[in-house]
Design a protein around this motif. Sequence first.
Motif, short mmCIF file in Angstrom:
data_model
loop_
_atom_site.label_atom_id
_atom_site.label_comp_id
_atom_site.label_asym_id
_atom_site.label_seq_id
_atom_site.Cartn_x
_atom_site.Cartn_y
_atom_site.Cartn_z
N ALA A 241 7.62 25.07 15.70
CA ALA A 241 8.10 25.86 14.56
C ALA A 241 9.51 25.43 14.19
O ALA A 241 10.39 25.33 15.05
CB ALA A 241 8.09 27.35 14.92
N PRO A 242 9.76 25.11 12.92
CA PRO A 242 11.12 24.69 12.52
C PRO A 242 12.10 25.85 12.61
O PRO A 242 11.73 27.02 12.47
CB PRO A 242 10.94 24.23 11.07
CG PRO A 242 9.70 24.92 10.59
CD PRO A 242 8.82 25.09 11.78
N TRP A 256 12.91 20.76 14.45
CA TRP A 256 11.67 21.22 15.08
C TRP A 256 11.37 20.39 16.31
O TRP A 256 11.91 19.27 16.49
CB TRP A 256 10.51 21.13 14.08
CG TRP A 256 10.31 19.76 13.51
CD1 TRP A 256 9.56 18.73 14.00
CD2 TRP A 256 10.94 19.24 12.32
NE1 TRP A 256 9.66 17.62 13.22
CE2 TRP A 256 10.49 17.90 12.17
CE3 TRP A 256 11.82 19.77 11.37
CZ2 TRP A 256 10.91 17.10 11.10
CZ3 TRP A 256 12.23 18.98 10.33
CH2 TRP A 256 11.78 17.66 10.18
N ALA A 257 10.50 20.91 17.17
CA ALA A 257 10.06 20.18 18.36
C ALA A 257 9.07 19.10 17.95
O ALA A 257 8.24 19.29 17.06
CB ALA A 257 9.44 21.13 19.37
N ALA A 258 9.16 17.95 18.60
CA ALA A 258 8.35 16.80 18.23
C ALA A 258 6.87 17.02 18.51
O ALA A 258 6.48 17.79 19.40
CB ALA A 258 8.83 15.56 18.99
N SER A 259 6.03 16.32 17.73
CA SER A 259 4.59 16.25 17.99
C SER A 259 4.31 15.15 19.00
O SER A 259 5.16 14.29 19.26
CB SER A 259 3.84 15.96 16.69
OG SER A 259 4.06 16.94 15.73
N SER A 260 3.11 15.15 19.54
CA SER A 260 2.66 14.04 20.38
C SER A 260 1.40 13.45 19.76
O SER A 260 0.69 14.12 19.01
CB SER A 260 2.38 14.53 21.81
OG SER A 260 1.37 15.53 21.82
N ALA A 288 15.61 17.52 9.20
CA ALA A 288 15.70 17.11 7.80
C ALA A 288 16.47 18.16 7.02
O ALA A 288 16.54 19.33 7.42
CB ALA A 288 14.31 16.92 7.19
N THR A 289 17.04 17.74 5.92
CA THR A 289 17.70 18.65 4.99
C THR A 289 16.85 18.81 3.75
O THR A 289 16.44 17.81 3.14
CB THR A 289 19.09 18.13 4.60
OG1 THR A 289 19.91 18.03 5.77
CG2 THR A 289 19.76 19.06 3.60
#
Length: 436
Positions: A241-242, A256-260, A288-289
């Motif tokens: 979740a961002p 946000w937490a990275a995907s795998s 990101a902005t």
Amino acid sequence: MNLARRIALIGGAAALASGFAVALPSEPAEAHGGFTFPATRTYACYKDGIEGGSGGSLNPQNPMCQQALAENSYGFWNWFGNLISDAGGRHREIIPDGKLCGPTEQFDAFNAPGDWPATEVQSGDTVTFEHNAWAAHPGTFTQYITKDGWDPSQPLGWDDLEPAPFDEVTNPPKRSGGVEGAEYYWDATLPDKSGRHVIYSIWQRSDSPEAFYNCSDVIFGGDGGDNGNEDDTQAPTAPGAPTADSVSGDAVDLSWAASSDNEGVTRYEVRDAATGETVATTSGATSATVGSLDPETDYSFNVVALDAAGNASDASPAVSVTTDSADNTSGACTVDFTIANEWSGGYSANVELTNDSDSALSSWTVDWEFSDGATVTNAWSADVEQHEAHVMASNAGWNGSVPAGGSVSFGFNAETTGSAAAPEEFHLDGSPCSTA
């Protein structure tokens, strides 16, 4: 005639005091834009060089990029400036076979055939084209694809392209938050192809005869040896979740937490959770902005991860934010433009850029448009390019690093036929700045 100037770097303000003058080459300005997805050959090599180097040096790992760098570094630092200033739609007339990817001497190294870095795509997919917009111009983007059976061991010629474009768009929308700042974006359906191809793009301005050229190397369906993953059907996991790290009146910083993923995540798309519109992209970064927002407005954003095969993850949980008041907009940077001295037919100006963000800058480019008809004649502490009224000032080799809350200054002399006037708007790497 469409004039463009590149102003050479002057080592310090002492040059002004001594009356130092800089000769202006007759070459066109280097900046305006290029594809970041699918990556144009010049951008792909620039990224390869930056990622392989350290401290801002270029050390590409791809052999073709190494060869291009050995010939001329110009196309790396100016990857967005592959242009002909007086093309006027005469592309096939003025660009000979074998020179399509680099129609001018500065970009000639990118015409060589070989295994350039390629973007993995899928036949028939609808993708979002992303074209960096260093300088906004009205005009039409036209995209061609190489024919089946074309010979990639030979430099690209006009007869190697399908006779009709597979995509064309006029004046597409523009957004902030792209991988290299502001960008044009639009959806396009890829043609039915397999294996390695070149997407050849022509951007013809409608307000000028100037035109820009891009060769984007792509691999359809995963065919391509070490680069291929045609059997990859596994989508990345959903990103975390961002969170909103900073909110102003017109922008929000998200992380946000990275995907795998079994093969690796190649990019993230930040989307408006209400409309599904992509509002920012990253090439693997987990922050990101999102800019160009309305003050005092509720928004909701989520994030989708994509891999090289085009598999998209489920959307992350959404984050809701409310932008600040209009008094707190454009908070990432402030520009203080001061006319230091004025005389009949010209003036000198000092520009101070303040980094108002929470992160340090490793490089910077400030751009603006003159309203007083000025022409920059020489500059100090920055590398300045001018095309008509549009001016871009980039850091010198020694002052690109600006800490959070820190400032950097540069200046220039200009000729004008009227009274000097401060520009009304400034942008830092495509995003608007406040003015002091």
